[in-house]
Design an enzyme around this catalytic site. Structure first.
Site, mmCIF file in Angstrom:
data_model
loop_
_atom_site.group_PDB
_atom_site.id
_atom_site.type_symbol
_atom_site.label_atom_id
_atom_site.label_comp_id
_atom_site.label_asym_id
_atom_site.label_seq_id
_atom_site.Cartn_x
_atom_site.Cartn_y
_atom_site.Cartn_z
ATOM 1 N N HIS A 161 4.384 1.981 -7.906
ATOM 2 C CA HIS A 161 3.410 0.879 -7.884
ATOM 3 C C HIS A 161 2.501 0.951 -9.110
ATOM 4 C CE1 HIS A 161 4.073 1.528 -3.407
ATOM 5 N NE2 HIS A 161 4.383 0.261 -3.552
ATOM 6 N N HIS A 163 2.303 4.704 -4.852
ATOM 7 C CA HIS A 163 2.836 5.856 -5.581
ATOM 8 C C HIS A 163 3.037 5.445 -7.041
ATOM 9 C CE1 HIS A 163 6.586 3.672 -5.256
ATOM 10 N NE2 HIS A 163 6.548 3.744 -3.936
ATOM 11 N N GLN A 178 7.944 -9.311 7.871
ATOM 12 C CA GLN A 178 9.174 -8.836 7.225
ATOM 13 C C GLN A 178 9.758 -7.606 7.922
ATOM 14 O OE1 GLN A 178 6.991 -8.139 3.369
ATOM 15 N NE2 GLN A 178 8.345 -6.362 3.224
ATOM 16 N N GLY A 184 0.813 -1.210 0.000
ATOM 17 C CA GLY A 184 0.000 0.000 0.000
ATOM 18 C C GLY A 184 0.845 1.258 0.000
ATOM 19 N N SER A 235 7.572 4.430 -0.667
ATOM 20 C CA SER A 235 6.555 4.819 0.324
ATOM 21 C C SER A 235 7.214 5.480 1.525
ATOM 22 C CB SER A 235 5.773 3.587 0.785
ATOM 23 O OG SER A 235 5.214 2.947 -0.340
ATOM 24 N N ASP A 248 13.842 -2.406 -5.416
ATOM 25 C CA ASP A 248 14.161 -3.387 -4.364
ATOM 26 C C ASP A 248 14.913 -4.537 -5.022
ATOM 27 O OD1 ASP A 248 12.740 -2.254 -1.957
ATOM 28 O OD2 ASP A 248 11.118 -2.282 -3.411
#
Ligand code: PAF
Length: 291
Positions: free
Chosen positions: A37, A34, A61, A31, A186, A150
């Site tokens: 995503h 931005h 995580q 969620g 985020s 990532d």
């Protein structure tokens, strides 16, 4: 778009889509959506007849010292964005739906997870691998979409999918950036105005590495020195790691004679930011800066 909260509802919606002959795309997220995503969703929309997005702030995580409690929770706004992107199904489970009482099975990807983020964030990839495999099993997508930002997460997920023969194609989508090069994340919303300005140092360091590489530098420690000197010149930035490593194994290289990735983890104030660039491979080396 349907917003659902249970695994049974996902299975039903996906089965209906399959009956209609659609390919299924999954965009797993936590969620606080931005443009990064949204670019995953757009790629999935282009390639799949049915697009599912998951929003789940995965507790397993996060280490106890990390930002699980304060991680932004913006479901209404996120749902609107998904709707605008033409998403078919938004799955937003609660923690008990994903981890019912007695849950105790975990994914441990070896090798890759003992390096870099794995050192700084012990247990992080165990949580990521486990939740991703669960999301894959729940929605059984043909393709799942992850951002290059990532980078290590992406490598870990690809390895898990390959080692465990999950019948899924992992699609990588290039990093989306702000006008000044800051990679979208985020966590950027945690930055104060002055920290936000300082955070561009990650992009500047990557650009400096790319320029050195383009001018013929092939010694990875010389490249790392350049990166370190750019970042340490910014008083608000503190390096966690800044390394040039093999793009597949993430192991150190002396001479850059293969595809390598520059990986950065830098604390700006209290916010830990990561970014990367692949060297030796122009096709995946994207600086996506909006006009
Ligand atoms: O990258 C993320 O947002 C998360 O790590 C993921 C892949 C959604 C798993 O929780």
């Amino acid at each position: 778009m349907r917003l659902v909260h249970t695994i049974a509802q996902v299975r039903e919606a996906v089965a209906d889509a399959r009956r209609l002959g659609s390919t299924i795309g999954l965009v797993p997220t936590m969620g606080a959506l931005h443009e990064g995503h949204l670019s995953l969703m757009r790629q999935s929309r282009r390639q799949c007849g049915f697009v599912a997005v998951s929003i789940f702030i995965n507790p397993t995580q996060f280490a106890p010292s990390e930002d699980f409690a304060s991680y932004p929770r913006t479901l209404d706004d996120d749902a609107q964005k998904c709707e605008q992107e033409g998403v078919d199904l938004l799955f937003a489970p609660n923690a008990l739906e994903m981890y019912p009482q007695g849950f105790d099975s975990w994914i441990e990807v070896g090798g890759l997870t003992s390096l870099l983020e794995g050192v700084s964030r012990p247990g992080h990839f165990r949580g990521v691998g486990t939740v991703c495999l669960k999301l894959f099993n729940i929605s059984q997508p043909d393709r799942a979409y992850f951002g290059q930002k990532d980078y290590q997460q992406l490598q870990v997920i690809k390895k898990m999918v390959s080692d465990l023969n999950a019948p899924i194609e992992i699609v990588t989508v290039e990093t989306q950036r702000e006008h000044d090069g800051l990679a979208l994340s985020s966590r950027n919303r945690y930055l104060s105005k002055v920290e936000r300005q300082a955070a561009t140092v990650l992009y500047q360091a990557l650009q400096a590495a790319q320029a050195e590489y383009a001018s013929g530098q092939r010694d990875s420690s010389a490249l790392e020195q350049v990166i370190h000197s750019v970042i340490t010149a910014q008083p608000l930035a503190e390096i966690d790691y800044a390394v040039v490593v093999d793009a597949d194994t993430l192991l150190p290289v002396d001479t850059i004679d293969r595809r390598v990735v520059v990986l950065l983890a830098v604390r700006v104030g209290l916010t830990r930011l990561i970014d990367n660039i692949i060297l030796n491979n122009d096709a995946t080396n994207n600086w996506i800066i909006p006009d």
